[in-house]
Motif scaffolding. Structure first.
Motif, short mmCIF file in Angstrom:
data_model
loop_
_atom_site.label_atom_id
_atom_site.label_comp_id
_atom_site.label_asym_id
_atom_site.label_seq_id
_atom_site.Cartn_x
_atom_site.Cartn_y
_atom_site.Cartn_z
N SER A 96 -70.17 51.08 61.61
CA SER A 96 -71.16 51.64 60.70
C SER A 96 -72.57 51.47 61.25
CB SER A 96 -71.07 50.96 59.33
OG SER A 96 -69.82 51.23 58.71
N VAL A 136 -76.38 57.02 46.80
CA VAL A 136 -76.54 56.28 48.05
C VAL A 136 -75.50 56.75 49.08
CG1 VAL A 136 -74.96 54.38 47.43
CG2 VAL A 136 -76.89 53.96 48.97
N ARG A 137 -75.90 56.73 50.35
CA ARG A 137 -74.99 57.14 51.41
C ARG A 137 -74.08 55.97 51.80
NH1 ARG A 137 -76.51 58.49 57.74
NH2 ARG A 137 -74.39 59.04 58.40
N PRO A 138 -72.76 56.12 51.64
CA PRO A 138 -71.86 55.05 52.05
C PRO A 138 -71.41 55.22 53.51
CG PRO A 138 -70.64 56.71 50.84
CD PRO A 138 -72.06 57.21 50.92
N HIS A 143 -66.27 52.53 46.56
CA HIS A 143 -66.53 53.08 47.90
C HIS A 143 -66.02 54.51 47.99
CE1 HIS A 143 -65.90 52.79 52.52
NE2 HIS A 143 -67.07 53.30 52.23
N ILE A 192 -75.84 53.80 42.87
CA ILE A 192 -75.31 52.96 43.95
C ILE A 192 -73.92 52.42 43.65
CG2 ILE A 192 -77.62 52.30 44.73
CD1 ILE A 192 -77.11 49.54 43.43
N LEU A 248 -68.18 56.80 45.80
CA LEU A 248 -69.49 57.07 46.39
C LEU A 248 -69.39 58.11 47.50
CD1 LEU A 248 -71.13 53.52 46.55
CD2 LEU A 248 -71.76 55.42 45.04
N GLU A 249 -68.32 58.06 48.28
CA GLU A 249 -68.12 59.07 49.33
C GLU A 249 -68.04 60.46 48.71
OE1 GLU A 249 -65.78 56.66 52.87
OE2 GLU A 249 -64.61 57.44 51.18
N THR A 254 -73.53 50.53 53.03
CA THR A 254 -74.26 51.71 52.58
C THR A 254 -75.62 51.71 53.27
OG1 THR A 254 -75.46 50.67 50.73
CG2 THR A 254 -73.21 51.45 50.28
N GLU A 255 -76.32 52.82 53.13
CA GLU A 255 -77.72 52.83 53.55
C GLU A 255 -78.49 51.86 52.66
OE1 GLU A 255 -79.95 56.41 52.62
OE2 GLU A 255 -78.59 56.87 50.98
N HIS A 315 -71.58 61.31 46.95
CA HIS A 315 -72.66 61.55 47.90
C HIS A 315 -72.54 62.95 48.51
CE1 HIS A 315 -74.72 61.37 51.86
NE2 HIS A 315 -75.64 60.74 51.16
N TYR A 345 -67.85 47.01 52.08
CA TYR A 345 -68.27 48.26 52.70
C TYR A 345 -69.78 48.26 52.89
CZ TYR A 345 -69.41 49.77 47.89
OH TYR A 345 -69.92 49.87 46.60
#
Length: 339
Positions: free
Chosen positions: A67, A142-144, A127, A250, A130-131, A170-171, A134, A168
């Motif tokens: 990552s 938020v970008r995971p 996680h 988030i 969020l994928e 994230t940004e 996003h 995991y």
């Protein structure tokens, strides 16, 4: 490869990793409390987590360094600096500063489940969600990055007591702060000195939350994010003194199967007990909710959602929980067409 070393409790708040392939530092090890002053429960020592992460970095890490390299590039990583930043019921959040041999730097959120059972299940779902979200609303979610398991050995060497917790990356959202609710049912930003938002600002942020929710809906999949857990730090926001306030999601524990009518009903009905009071998600003024739907969906689709909700109420498919509010919302949509 042997198991990570077992380490007993330590009073050190700041420690550097011995034997790591590059500089690794941890700081900020301290208890966290909820808004009511109750210390949040943990299921392992932070030193145990640190040792386990360092061990994985020396050989079997499949998500943390990949990552980091996805952002910094392929040059060797030279340092990782983990600082405990926030704690919720389900997870620990570290701010991770990374640097590489080309002197590139980036910050990440390192999210770690607090146990191997239900909290890890929550983290995996978060996680994955969020994928999905996003991809649907990248400016508002938020970008995971990658995720995986961290193996935690039992500190006392007992067989069968080792476990794996999900984590995991994230940004890192530098200008944003955790959004919470105080005893007066107003939002506050969890800064060093908590900043309480005014009632007008609180109403505005409710509208922003409605907007984010509506942006996550997809008719093809018939799903959207579930109502957020406001008290669990699901949203972060910018300070109102820094220009127009922005909001980002988030954490999302579930996607729900729904329709526009049912989802609008979710927005109108979501509420939480807060001490001896009730915190409602929907803004007090229907105009705020209507404007949020327009920003998220466009004027035509916003009117369609409201019309479908009104029709479902007429048919008895959903209860008319807030008849005056619902009627005012429908009136706004009708007036908008007539103009």
């Amino acid at each position: 490869m042997p198991a990570p070393p077992r380490r007993g409790p330590s009073s050190r708040r700041d420690r550097a990793a011995p034997g790591a392939p590059f500089k690794v530092r941890w700081s900020g090890f301290r208890p966290f409390c909820d808004y009511w002053g109750n210390e949040l429960k943990r299921y392992y020592q932070l030193e145990t987590l640190a040792a386990a992460v360092e061990w994985s970095l020396r050989g079997k890490d499949r998500f943390l360094l990949p990552s980091v390299r996805a952002v910094l590039g392929p040059a060797p990583v030279t340092s990782l600096d983990f600082q405990l930043f926030q704690e919720g019921r389900h997870q620990l959040i570290f701010r991770l500063h990374a640097a590489n041999a080309r002197r590139k730097r980036a910050a990440f959120g390192f999210v770690v489940a607090k146990n191997a059972q239900e909290h890890s299940a929550v983290a995996r779902a978060e996680h994955r969600n969020l994928e999905t979200l996003h991809d649907r609303a990248p400016r508002f979610v938020v970008r995971p990055f990658r995720g995986g398991n961290v193996f935690l050995p039992d500190r006392h060497g007992r067989k069968g007591h080792d476990r794996e917790v999900y984590a995991y990356l994230t940004e890192w959202l530098a200008p944003f702060h955790e959004l919470g609710v105080n005893k007066d049912l107003q939002f506050f930003l969890n800064t060093v000195k908590p900043h309480t938002l005014s009632r007008a600002q609180t109403e505005h942020v409710k509208g922003l939350i409605i907007e984010v929710m509506a942006r996550t809906y997809r008719a093809k999949e018939h799903n959207a994010m579930a109502a957020p857990e406001i008290a669990s730090g699901d949203f972060v926001a910018t300070h109102p003194d820094r220009g127009p306030q922005r909001l980002k999601l988030i954490a999302c524990r579930a996607l729900i199967r729904t329709t526009p009518a049912k989802y609008l009903q979710t927005m109108l009905s979501s509420a939480w007990d807060w001490g001896e009071k009730t915190f409602h998600l929907c803004p007090e003024q229907p105009e705020t909710l209507y404007a949020a739907l327009q920003r998220a969906l466009g004027a035509e689709e916003a009117r369609a959602w409201i019309a479908q909700h009104a029709d479902a109420v007429r048919r008895g498919a959903i209860p008319d929980l807030l008849p005056k509010y619902r009627a005012a919302l429908h009136g706004l949509a009708v007036d908008n067409v007539l103009r």
